[in-house]
Every structure is written in C-alpha cells, then in structure tokens.
Design an enzyme around this catalytic site. Structure first.
Site, mmCIF file in Angstrom:
data_model
loop_
_atom_site.group_PDB
_atom_site.id
_atom_site.type_symbol
_atom_site.label_atom_id
_atom_site.label_comp_id
_atom_site.label_asym_id
_atom_site.label_seq_id
_atom_site.Cartn_x
_atom_site.Cartn_y
_atom_site.Cartn_z
ATOM 1 N N LYS A 118 2.163 -3.540 6.387
ATOM 2 C CA LYS A 118 2.544 -3.607 5.121
ATOM 3 C C LYS A 118 4.244 -3.378 4.872
ATOM 4 O O LYS A 118 4.707 -3.988 4.187
ATOM 5 C CB LYS A 118 1.787 -2.465 4.058
ATOM 6 C CG LYS A 118 0.306 -2.924 4.139
ATOM 7 C CD LYS A 118 0.170 -4.425 3.308
ATOM 8 C CE LYS A 118 -1.334 -4.516 3.285
ATOM 9 N NZ LYS A 118 -1.871 -5.761 2.716
ATOM 10 N N TYR B 124 -1.895 -0.036 10.114
ATOM 11 C CA TYR B 124 -2.165 -0.715 8.752
ATOM 12 C C TYR B 124 -0.774 -0.625 8.060
ATOM 13 O O TYR B 124 -0.299 -1.692 7.382
ATOM 14 C CB TYR B 124 -3.269 -0.280 8.188
ATOM 15 C CG TYR B 124 -3.368 -0.687 6.582
ATOM 16 C CD1 TYR B 124 -3.806 -1.887 6.357
ATOM 17 C CD2 TYR B 124 -3.144 0.226 5.874
ATOM 18 C CE1 TYR B 124 -3.777 -2.077 5.147
ATOM 19 C CE2 TYR B 124 -3.264 0.064 4.352
ATOM 20 C CZ TYR B 124 -3.503 -1.340 4.186
ATOM 21 O OH TYR B 124 -3.682 -1.606 2.710
ATOM 22 N N SER C 46 0.895 -1.191 0.105
ATOM 23 C CA SER C 46 -0.005 0.080 -0.073
ATOM 24 C C SER C 46 1.007 1.422 0.139
ATOM 25 O O SER C 46 1.918 1.294 0.455
ATOM 26 C CB SER C 46 -0.899 -0.187 1.128
ATOM 27 O OG SER C 46 -1.549 1.214 1.574
HETATM 28 N N1 UFG Z 1 -12.902 11.089 2.549
HETATM 29 C C1 UFG Z 1 -14.178 11.934 2.951
HETATM 30 N N2 UFG Z 1 -15.019 11.400 3.468
HETATM 31 C C2 UFG Z 1 -14.997 9.953 3.566
HETATM 32 C C3 UFG Z 1 -14.085 9.229 3.309
HETATM 33 C C4 UFG Z 1 -13.040 10.062 2.930
HETATM 34 O O1 UFG Z 1 -13.772 13.063 2.629
HETATM 35 O O2 UFG Z 1 -16.436 9.834 4.335
HETATM 36 C C5 UFG Z 1 -11.661 11.689 1.968
HETATM 37 C C6 UFG Z 1 -10.358 11.465 2.833
HETATM 38 O O3 UFG Z 1 -10.436 12.577 3.658
HETATM 39 C C7 UFG Z 1 -9.577 11.322 1.634
HETATM 40 C C8 UFG Z 1 -10.081 10.800 0.428
HETATM 41 O O4 UFG Z 1 -11.359 11.422 0.755
HETATM 42 O O5 UFG Z 1 -9.069 12.637 1.314
HETATM 43 C C9 UFG Z 1 -9.832 9.371 0.338
HETATM 44 O O6 UFG Z 1 -9.910 8.854 1.412
HETATM 45 P P1 UFG Z 1 -10.132 7.120 1.668
HETATM 46 O O7 UFG Z 1 -10.482 6.721 3.044
HETATM 47 O O8 UFG Z 1 -11.062 6.609 0.554
HETATM 48 O O9 UFG Z 1 -8.762 6.593 1.240
HETATM 49 P P2 UFG Z 1 -7.453 7.093 1.967
HETATM 50 O O10 UFG Z 1 -6.771 7.836 0.947
HETATM 51 O O11 UFG Z 1 -7.541 7.703 3.304
HETATM 52 O O12 UFG Z 1 -6.664 5.640 1.971
HETATM 53 C C10 UFG Z 1 -6.254 5.011 0.958
HETATM 54 C C11 UFG Z 1 -6.421 3.432 1.219
HETATM 55 C C12 UFG Z 1 -5.756 2.917 2.312
HETATM 56 C C13 UFG Z 1 -4.196 3.402 2.385
HETATM 57 C C14 UFG Z 1 -4.165 4.855 2.262
HETATM 58 C C15 UFG Z 1 -2.877 5.618 2.089
HETATM 59 O O13 UFG Z 1 -7.558 2.979 1.252
HETATM 60 O O14 UFG Z 1 -5.634 1.518 2.519
HETATM 61 O O15 UFG Z 1 -4.899 5.192 1.041
HETATM 62 O O16 UFG Z 1 -2.148 4.914 0.974
HETATM 63 F F1 UFG Z 1 -3.742 3.036 3.479
#
Ligand code: UFG
Length: 320
Positions: free
Chosen positions: A144, A140, A116
């Site tokens: 990895k 998490y 990841s």
């Molecule tokens: N977001 C919102 N509202 C939500 C959920 C997410 O605004 O309800 C935003 C987050 O703040 C972020 C973007 O949408 O800016 C994407 O969020 P995700 O939770 O979909 O994904 P992340 O980028 O946080 O996480 C992803 C992967 C993880 C990994 C991470 C870092 O899902 O497994 O990238 O690489 F760890």
C-alpha cells in the site's frame, strides 16, 4: 453523469462503494476477477466486467471512456503477505501499475485508492495523523505504501490525481441489507466473532491480555464500511472539482478494546461466545487510533456510526 470504474467492486468494501456511487447518481462499471469478490454483491444497475487487473488488454478496454477509477482490487491478508510476498507484489503492486497505465493510456485522470493504516507500522504517537512517519511492518502494508509513492510520482509527472484513503479497521455491513455476500475466510476479529456466534466456528482466541491498555487487550479504531464508502464518493467529487492529490486517514478516532468488542458482540447476538485467551500475535501494536481531521477538512467527511453495538448489529442481521 460521472463514469466510474470500480476495480474490486464485487468485494466487501467495493460493493459498499458501488452502492454509494449508484445512490449518488454515478454510472458504475465493476471490474473484478471474483477471486474474493462475489457475484451476489453485484448491483443490476452497474455494468460488470469479469477481469483481472493483471490482464492489461481487458483492463484497457474497460477503462475507455471512464472519468475516474476507484481501486480496491487487492489481496489483504497480512499473515499471507509475509509468507508469499511475491504474490502480493504481483497482485497489489503490478496490478496497480497496470491500472495506472490503462488510465494514462485512456486519459482517465482521477483515482481513489484503497490504502490502509498498515502504511504507518508501529505508532509513534496517537491518534495517528497523516504526518506520522510511514514505516510498514508487514508486506501487505508495504504494498500500500509503495503504490501511494507511485501515485505521488505519477501526479507530479502526468495528468494524474489521486486520493489514497487509509482505512483503519473496516467493519459492519450495509444496514439496509443490500449486500448479501458475507466475507468468506476473513481472519479479522469481527468476522471471526460472527462465525463463532453463528455456529460456523467453535471458538476463537483473544490475542494478548497483557497490553498496556485499560483491560489488557489491544485497542483498534473500528470504522463502519458505509462510512468508508461515503468517503469514496466525496473523494471522487473532490478530485473532479480539481482538488489536489492527498492521502487521508479514515477512522472514528475512538478506540475499542478486543474485550469490549467481545462483550458488545455477546450483547447484540444474545449468545455466549467461546473465547480462549491466547498470547500476543506478532506485529500487533497495543493501540491504533486515527485522526481523521484532514478528511473532514478536505472532504467534509465524518463517520456517522460511532456506537460499536450498532455497528455489530449491521453484521449480525446478515445471519438472520
Ligand atoms: N484479534 C484477536 N483474535 C482474532 C483476530 C484478531 O484477538 O482471532 C485481535 C487482534 O490482535 C487485534 C484486533 O483483534 O488486536 C483486530 O484484529 P484484526 O485482525 O481484525 O485487525 P488488525 O488491526 O490486525 O488489522 C487491520 C486491518 C489490516 C491492516 C491493519 C493495520 O485488517 O488490513 O489493521 O492497519 F493492515
């Protein structure tokens, strides 16, 4: 014919990988405990062993005679990993060590591992390439990182080769509709937006509108799961050709803001989404984008999906 054991092959990314392997003529055995994987995601052309990666005896039996392993069996909720590190240590780290032990025991030398972008932590420069320092900021991501280090050591000490694929934000579904098991309970942005658009959820929050980005919301690199799946097939071919072990980023290099995702989702679904603008979520970097130049160099891989609306359409079609 190459025989591949896919641990986590009934899950979201795993089932797409299984489809791609089958399409390329490989013989596939899915190994999954169905804790988050779903039976509906299994392909009749693939063998299935219902088993846990913590159960060494079952794993050992399934490993006999395989040529390679694709390992995607893991827990992946960042928030939960901070509350229950012991659960993540056991499942992700001990589970991976079990897989590698079964590989060594059965003379299986090649592993493609689901890593990841979370191994990098807060970006020091963009786009992130594989030379970027590894400083995971959640447990998490640490699991990895830790497994990558074990694989690196095993590759030095044993007949063991690996390819760690560092996914950025995995999204989308198989465009042909072959994978019917929509992910349940995902806390990621697009699954939540789909839940809202489909009426399973009343509203959702945008976390943070004061980031230093073009519209104040976070930028991520959204990569289609079918493109990810193809990279696994290429990685298997590469390892079996004798390619050296490596860790590779998989992303598009293109950044999309949360607001742009919301606008694209409203356009694709034709529904107005009930959005709440909330504060920042702890641990979210403003921008995460990948350089996948190395994956192109080593595997000849390039993403085919680059249009976010097209990507979202592959998710929305599952609701029809
Ligand atoms: N977001 C919102 N509202 C939500 C959920 C997410 O605004 O309800 C935003 C987050 O703040 C972020 C973007 O949408 O800016 C994407 O969020 P995700 O939770 O979909 O994904 P992340 O980028 O946080 O996480 C992803 C992967 C993880 C990994 C991470 C870092 O899902 O497994 O990238 O690489 F760890």
């Amino acid at each position: 014919m190459v025989k591949v054991l896919v641990a986590g092959g009934a899950g979201y990314i795993g089932s797409h990988v299984v489809k791609a392997l089958l399409q390329n003529g490989h013989r596939v055995t899915v190994y999954d405990n169905l804790s988050s994987g779903q039976r509906i995601n299994l392909f009749p052309e693939a063998a299935f062993v219902e088993g846990d990666i913590l159960d060494f005896a079952t794993l050992d039996k399934a490993m006999a005679g395989q040529d390679a392993v694709v390992h995607l069996a893991a827990k992946k909720a960042v928030g939960e990993s901070m509350e229950k590190p012991e659960l993540y240590a056991e499942n992700n780290i001990t589970g991976s060590l079990n897989i590698m032990k079964a590989m060594l025991k059965n003379g299986v030398e090649n592993m493609v591992f689901s890593s990841s972008a979370a191994v990098y932590g807060m970006p020091e420069y963009l786009p992130i390439d594989e030379k970027h320092p590894l400083n995971p900021i959640n447990f998490y991501g640490y699991t990895k990182y830790d497994i990558e280090k074990y694989m690196e050591w095993y590759s030095r000490l044993k007949s063991f080769r690996y390819m760690a694929l560092r996914y950025f934000n995995a999204v989308g579904y198989d465009a042909e509709g072959s994978i019917r098991g929509r992910e349940i309970g995902s806390q990621n942005l697009l699954p939540i937006i789909m839940d809202t658009a489909a009426g399973r959820r009343e509203k959702f929050s945008v976390f943070g509108t004061d980031y230093d980005t073009r519209d104040g919301t976070c930028i991520r690199d959204y990569i289609h799961v079918t493109d990810l799946a193809r990279a696994h097939v290429l990685a298997i071919d590469y390892l079996l050709r004798g390619g050296r072990s490596a860790s590779l980023n998989l992303g598009t290099g293109k950044g999309t803001t949360v607001k742009e995702i919301v606008a694209a989702a409203e356009k694709v679904t034709g529904r107005k989404l009930n959005v709440e603008y909330a504060g920042r979520r702890a641990g979210d970097p403003a921008v995460l984008t990948a350089s996948s130049a190395e994956a192109e160099k080593l595997l000849g891989w390039q993403p085919e999906y680059t249009d976010i609306e097209e990507i979202i359409r592959t998710m929305w079609q599952l609701e029809q």
